[in-house]
Design a protein around this motif. Structure first.
Motif, PDB file in Angstrom:
ATOM      1  N   ASP A   1       0.841  -1.189   0.000  1.00  0.00           N
ATOM      2  CA  ASP A   1       0.000   0.000   0.000  1.00  0.00           C
ATOM      3  C   ASP A   1       0.880   1.244   0.000  1.00  0.00           C
ATOM      4  O   ASP A   1       1.917   1.278   0.671  1.00  0.00           O
ATOM      5  CB  ASP A   1      -0.912   0.013   1.233  1.00  0.00           C
ATOM      6  N   GLU A   2       0.467   2.272  -0.733  1.00  0.00           N
ATOM      7  CA  GLU A   2       1.253   3.506  -0.882  1.00  0.00           C
ATOM      8  C   GLU A   2       2.683   3.164  -1.319  1.00  0.00           C
ATOM      9  O   GLU A   2       3.657   3.631  -0.741  1.00  0.00           O
ATOM     10  CB  GLU A   2       1.270   4.303   0.425  1.00  0.00           C
ATOM     11  N   ALA A   3       2.788   2.359  -2.351  1.00  0.00           N
ATOM     12  CA  ALA A   3       4.099   1.887  -2.800  1.00  0.00           C
ATOM     13  C   ALA A   3       5.002   3.038  -3.224  1.00  0.00           C
ATOM     14  O   ALA A   3       6.220   3.009  -2.992  1.00  0.00           O
ATOM     15  CB  ALA A   3       3.923   0.907  -3.968  1.00  0.00           C
ATOM     16  N   ASP A   4       4.430   4.073  -3.823  1.00  0.00           N
ATOM     17  CA  ASP A   4       5.265   5.199  -4.245  1.00  0.00           C
ATOM     18  C   ASP A   4       5.852   5.935  -3.047  1.00  0.00           C
ATOM     19  O   ASP A   4       6.977   6.438  -3.099  1.00  0.00           O
ATOM     20  CB  ASP A   4       4.472   6.156  -5.136  1.00  0.00           C
ATOM     21  N   HIS A   5       5.106   5.985  -1.953  1.00  0.00           N
ATOM     22  CA  HIS A   5       5.622   6.635  -0.749  1.00  0.00           C
ATOM     23  C   HIS A   5       6.755   5.808  -0.132  1.00  0.00           C
ATOM     24  O   HIS A   5       7.734   6.361   0.374  1.00  0.00           O
ATOM     25  CB  HIS A   5       4.497   6.827   0.259  1.00  0.00           C
ATOM     26  N   MET A   6       6.635   4.497  -0.186  1.00  0.00           N
ATOM     27  CA  MET A   6       7.730   3.649   0.302  1.00  0.00           C
ATOM     28  C   MET A   6       8.989   3.879  -0.526  1.00  0.00           C
ATOM     29  O   MET A   6      10.107   3.876  -0.001  1.00  0.00           O
ATOM     30  CB  MET A   6       7.315   2.169   0.282  1.00  0.00           C
ATOM     31  N   ALA A   7       8.795   4.099  -1.819  1.00  0.00           N
ATOM     32  CA  ALA A   7       9.941   4.402  -2.673  1.00  0.00           C
ATOM     33  C   ALA A   7      10.553   5.743  -2.295  1.00  0.00           C
ATOM     34  O   ALA A   7      11.780   5.884  -2.203  1.00  0.00           O
ATOM     35  CB  ALA A   7       9.514   4.408  -4.141  1.00  0.00           C
ATOM     36  N   ASP A   8       9.703   6.740  -2.035  1.00  0.00           N
ATOM     37  CA  ASP A   8      10.199   8.063  -1.648  1.00  0.00           C
ATOM     38  C   ASP A   8      10.975   8.007  -0.339  1.00  0.00           C
ATOM     39  O   ASP A   8      11.935   8.764  -0.144  1.00  0.00           O
ATOM     40  CB  ASP A   8       9.032   9.046  -1.502  1.00  0.00           C
ATOM     41  N   LEU A   9      10.582   7.131   0.563  1.00  0.00           N
ATOM     42  CA  LEU A   9      11.234   7.028   1.870  1.00  0.00           C
ATOM     43  C   LEU A   9      12.471   6.135   1.848  1.00  0.00           C
ATOM     44  O   LEU A   9      13.130   5.969   2.872  1.00  0.00           O
ATOM     45  CB  LEU A   9      10.234   6.482   2.909  1.00  0.00           C
ATOM     46  N   GLY A  10      12.781   5.548   0.700  1.00  0.00           N
ATOM     47  CA  GLY A  10      13.971   4.719   0.595  1.00  0.00           C
ATOM     48  C   GLY A  10      13.804   3.294   1.081  1.00  0.00           C
ATOM     49  O   GLY A  10      14.783   2.605   1.385  1.00  0.00           O
ATOM     50  N   PHE A  11      12.554   2.803   1.143  1.00  0.00           N
ATOM     51  CA  PHE A  11      12.291   1.461   1.641  1.00  0.00           C
ATOM     52  C   PHE A  11      12.420   0.367   0.578  1.00  0.00           C
ATOM     53  O   PHE A  11      12.323  -0.817   0.898  1.00  0.00           O
ATOM     54  CB  PHE A  11      10.873   1.374   2.230  1.00  0.00           C
TER      55      PHE A  11
END
Length: 501
Positions: free
Chosen positions: A156-166
């Motif tokens: 969920d919110e995969a783009d946000h995980m990408a933004d956070l470096g996860f």
């Protein structure tokens, strides 16, 4: 209108949804359920507030309930990854009443709290784990959880995980799940590092795009208030003193904390939410905002996604964000699920160029007005009588663990704008909640052991302070005698030589 039954959901799940007041599917749910229920990999794109959570929660519950396997200790059957603790908690809150009706157990895993309760629940056995990548990876390395029995994985919110470096951690986690398991990826945008995940881990996915982040929200109005720097705080005080819930965003944790203190000092019941708060404090403050005890939440971008509170009528960008995506996600906390809402950006002369570029990239055409604290537009944007808490009560510090969770908050407990005055004691309660937040000993990334050591040390100090006076006096005497023996007490040769000088 297509019904949940026609989409293929089992009757017990449809009944459980009806008890939650959910009777009709949102467009993204209606589009994805026919594929997710049959086991297909799905890419779902939709802006915040479009119904993505039920879009993946419902097929997870339906497929697990129908499956032949049962939960085993340390081996969950479904995994939902989320970028923040608050989002993980709210996903769990959506699952719990529905899962209970189907006999399915769920738990959350994230940092900032003790790992031991999480380990206990994993060992007892759960069907669904809702997790943030970092703490889940810790449990995987320690052997407390294995993902070899995962049937469905959700990002969920995969783009946000990408933004956070996860993404590196997420890739390692996905690699530990069965290769042919079902995988669902939901996000507001599908770009950047998301393509790498899709190509590596999803098999022939079906794409459904409903209301992308750039799609305008008809019920949301955007305003830019051009003001002097010295007018920023008076304008914020006026807007947040109006009835109803207001969410104020700042760029930094320090500014969120400082602004909250200033608002409370002026009689505005406000609480803060940012990464420097421990999880108990974050939960308390979010619950205070959800229940209406504090009608203003001052937050960093930690609240830009995954925070769902009903009836947030006003979002204020006290500090304009750097990126247009952050603007859209922040603004998405209002005008959710068809409700109306207002978004205000405060802009000084030095920020004109940046704000114009920001709104252009976001596809927003705001109404810009030069104002001062007495401008009549403020009353139009936030209607209703301004109320302030002027009680002289001092904040009460409470370091006890929180007994509430975000899932326990009453989403619709607050009032909308203009429905009357808030209770007079809210300012004092908000101040107390703020004091607890500032005094919280928890910090993000602190190992559970270090947390326990500090608590134990504090408990020893309190126990000593609560001891009888005679006991404390005796302890001091004993320490004095011991010190005298080591350094030369009154009867020691060294002391006698010194006294004879």
């Amino acid at each position: 209108m297509t019904t949940f039954t026609e989409l293929g959901l089992p009757a017990p799940l449809v009944d459980a949804l009806a008890q939650q007041g959910v009777t009709e599917p949102f467009p993204i749910q209606a589009a994805t359920l026919p594929h997710t229920l049959t086991g297909r990999d799905v890419l779902g794109r939709g802006r915040t507030g479009s119904g993505k959570t039920y879009g993946f929660v419902l097929p997870v519950l339906a497929r697990l309930a129908a499956g032949p396997t049962r939960r085993r200790p340390g081996r969950p059957r479904a995994l939902i990854l989320a970028p923040t603790r608050e989002l993980a908690t709210q996903i769990e809150a959506s699952i719990l009443p529905l899962g209970k009706a189907l006999g399915l157990k769920t738990t959350t895993i994230f940092g900032g709290v003790s790992a031991h309760p999480q380990i206990t629940k994993l060992r007892d056995g759960v069907d669904i784990v809702v997790a943030c990548p970092g703490r889940l990876a810790d449990h995987m390395r320690s052997g407390e959880v294995k993902l070899d029995r995962i049937e469905i994985t959700v990002l969920d919110e995969a783009d946000h995980m990408a933004d956070l470096g996860f993404l590196p951690e997420v890739r390692r986690i996905l690699a530990a799940t069965p290769e042919r398991g079902q995988r669902l990826l939901f996000s507001a945008t599908l770009d950047g590092g998301i393509d790498v995940l899709v190509k590596q881990f999803l098999h022939d996915p079906v794409l459904h795009s409903v209301d992308s982040a750039q799609s305008p929200v008809a019920t949301m109005t955007h305003h830019v208030l051009h003001l002097e720097e010295t007018h920023r705080l008076p304008v914020l005080i006026d807007l947040t003193a109006a009835p109803g819930r207001t969410l104020v965003f700042t760029r930094t944790k320090h500014r969120a904390k400082a602004l909250t203190r200033k608002l409370v000092a002026q009689g505005v019941p406000a609480v803060e939410l940012h990464g420097n708060l421990g999880q108990n404090a974050r939960t308390r403050n979010l619950t205070a905002f959800s229940s209406g005890t504090a009608r203003t939440l001052v937050a960093t971008d930690i609240a830009a996604r995954g925070i769902h509170v009903d009836d947030v009528a006003l979002v204020i960008h006290a500090d304009p964000p750097v990126e247009h995506k952050a603007y859209l996600h922040r603004s998405g906390r209002t005008a959710r699920a068809g409700a109306s809402g207002t978004v205000i950006t405060l802009m000084t002369d030095a920020q004109v160029a940046d704000v114009r570029a920001l709104t252009r990239k976001a596809g927003i055409k705001p109404t810009t007005t030069r104002i001062d604290p007495a401008h009549p537009l403020l009353a139009e944007l936030a209607p209703g009588e301004r109320t302030f808490d002027t009680s002289p009560r001092r904040p009460v510090v409470d370091n006890r663990p929180s007994k509430v969770t975000a899932s326990g908050a009453a989403p619709g407990a607050g009032r909308g704008r203009g429905r009357g005055k808030p209770s007079e004691n809210r300012g004092g309660q908000a101040a107390r909640a703020n004091a607890r937040s500032r005094r919280s000993g928890e910090r993000e990334g602190t190992p559970p052991g270090g947390q326990s050591d500090r608590r134990a040390g504090g408990q020893r100090s309190r126990n000593q302070a609560d001891a009888p006076r005679s006991t404390r006096t005796g302890n001091r005497s004993a320490r004095s005698s011991a010190g005298g023996s080591r350094r030369g007490g009154a009867g020691s040769p060294e002391r006698r030589r010194q006294s004879g000088r």
